[in-house]
Design a protein around this motif. Structure first.
Motif, PDB file in Angstrom:
ATOM      1  N   ASN A 155       0.833  -1.202   0.000  1.00 46.87           N
ATOM      2  CA  ASN A 155       0.000   0.000   0.000  1.00 46.87           C
ATOM      3  C   ASN A 155       0.872   1.258   0.000  1.00 46.87           C
ATOM      4  O   ASN A 155       1.936   1.263   0.612  1.00 46.87           O
ATOM      5  N   ASN A 156       0.386   2.295  -0.655  1.00 44.48           N
ATOM      6  CA  ASN A 156       1.022   3.630  -0.579  1.00 44.48           C
ATOM      7  C   ASN A 156       2.535   3.567  -0.799  1.00 44.48           C
ATOM      8  O   ASN A 156       3.308   4.089   0.006  1.00 44.48           O
ATOM      9  N   SER A 157       2.943   2.913  -1.858  1.00 41.85           N
ATOM     10  CA  SER A 157       4.366   2.671  -2.068  1.00 41.85           C
ATOM     11  C   SER A 157       4.875   3.330  -3.341  1.00 41.85           C
ATOM     12  O   SER A 157       4.113   3.562  -4.282  1.00 41.85           O
ATOM     13  N   ILE A 158       6.170   3.630  -3.335  1.00 40.07           N
ATOM     14  CA  ILE A 158       6.787   4.323  -4.460  1.00 40.07           C
ATOM     15  C   ILE A 158       8.036   3.567  -4.900  1.00 40.07           C
ATOM     16  O   ILE A 158       8.882   3.230  -4.061  1.00 40.07           O
ATOM     17  N   ILE A 159       8.152   3.332  -6.191  1.00 35.54           N
ATOM     18  CA  ILE A 159       9.354   2.737  -6.770  1.00 35.54           C
ATOM     19  C   ILE A 159       9.946   3.854  -7.621  1.00 35.54           C
ATOM     20  O   ILE A 159       9.344   4.231  -8.632  1.00 35.54           O
ATOM     21  N   ARG A 178      -2.339  -1.324  -3.495  1.00 32.42           N
ATOM     22  CA  ARG A 178      -3.181  -0.122  -3.470  1.00 32.42           C
ATOM     23  C   ARG A 178      -2.283   1.096  -3.435  1.00 32.42           C
ATOM     24  O   ARG A 178      -1.521   1.249  -2.496  1.00 32.42           O
ATOM     25  N   ASN A 179      -2.401   1.914  -4.455  1.00 29.54           N
ATOM     26  CA  ASN A 179      -1.614   3.148  -4.529  1.00 29.54           C
ATOM     27  C   ASN A 179      -0.120   2.849  -4.594  1.00 29.54           C
ATOM     28  O   ASN A 179       0.616   3.122  -3.649  1.00 29.54           O
ATOM     29  N   ILE A 180       0.303   2.297  -5.715  1.00 35.54           N
ATOM     30  CA  ILE A 180       1.737   2.079  -5.935  1.00 35.54           C
ATOM     31  C   ILE A 180       2.153   2.934  -7.139  1.00 35.54           C
ATOM     32  O   ILE A 180       1.449   2.979  -8.143  1.00 35.54           O
TER      33      ILE A 180
END
Ligand SMILES: *[C@@H]1O[C@H](CO)[C@@H](O)[C@H](O)[C@H]1NC(C)=O
Ligand SMILES: *[C@@H]1O[C@H](CO)[C@@H](O)[C@H](O)[C@H]1NC(C)=O
Length: 223
Positions: A155-159, A178-180
């Motif tokens: 969830n709520n992750s950024i690459i 959810r929300n990547i």
């Protein structure tokens, strides 16, 4: 400067600095967990991740600029606070496809909220040799090769600022997240490589109105 003014000035300065002090991460440097340049990063990364995941304030696992070998690895949550994995080096997979579970991913993350993968690292899946031994692009009846990355139920992750190179199979599998966000995420594979798709996204969007993905930048892919 009179005394009153300087007290006000110093307090104002402190207020300005306070948020950046609060926003600092607790750093878990892999060299303190036995990680060494040109060595195998797997167990030091597992141990640094485990310690960071237990941290009750935001943490950062730090991998300094160098080349490291990495075996198949699974880094899971849930973690107690936001966690960032900041890798500046080159990460190299085993060449031999038999060192991977069938149909799995080389580097797999799961069940983390507020995760960031960053640092400018290149993950080299060493597909060049594996592609020659594999005929999955011609038949379904074949041994599936590993993908470079799996992100499962994040969830709520950024690459951000990461390169996926020469994956043995597809580059990335995203499942139930959810929300990547993928930002400045580059994919490198030669045109003649078989079946090295960019990002596969799985998840039931109809059942979950919160399921979103953002692909901020055009994927850089030659295949
Ligand atoms: C992600 O969000 C879903 C829905 O709110 C929740 O059920 C799940 O536990 C969350 N996962 C993590 C790892 O926080
Ligand atoms: C998505 O995740 C990012 C990174 O954690 C966060 O800053 C943002 O607020 C999240 N967006 C929503 C709609 O939750």
């Amino acid at each position: 400067m009179d005394a009153n003014f300087s007290i006000i000035y110093i307090s104002a300065l402190f207020l300005l600095l306070a948020p950046s002090i609060i926003a600092q991460h607790v750093v878990f440097d892999i060299t303190k967990y036995g990680g060494a340049p040109n060595g195998d990063l797997t167990s030091s990364l597992e141990r640094a991740w485990k310690a960071a995941c237990e941290s009750t304030s935001a943490s950062k696992v730090f991998v300094p600029k160098n080349t490291y070998n990495l075996r198949q690895i699974e880094l899971n949550g849930p973690c107690k606070a936001p966690i960032e994995l900041h890798i500046e080096g080159n990460i190299v997979a085993p060449k031999d496809p038999n060192q991977f579970d069938a149909n799995a991913q080389w580097v797999r993350f799961g069940y983390v909220d507020s995760f960031t993968l960053s640092g400018g690292a290149t993950f080299d899946g060493q597909g060049l040799t594996a592609w020659k031994q594999n005929n999955c692009h011609k038949t379904w009846n074949c041994k599936k090769l590993s993908m470079n990355f799996g992100f499962n139920f994040m969830n709520n992750s950024i690459i951000r600022d990461i390169t996926s190179k020469h994956s043995k199979h597809f580059h990335v599998n995203v499942l139930g997240c959810r929300n990547i966000t993928f930002s400045k995420f580059s994919i490198e594979a030669p045109a003649e490589s078989p079946n090295t798709d960019g990002i596969h996204i799985l998840g039931d969007q109809h059942k979950s109105k919160y399921f979103t993905q953002t692909l901020e930048q055009e994927m850089i892919a030659s295949h």
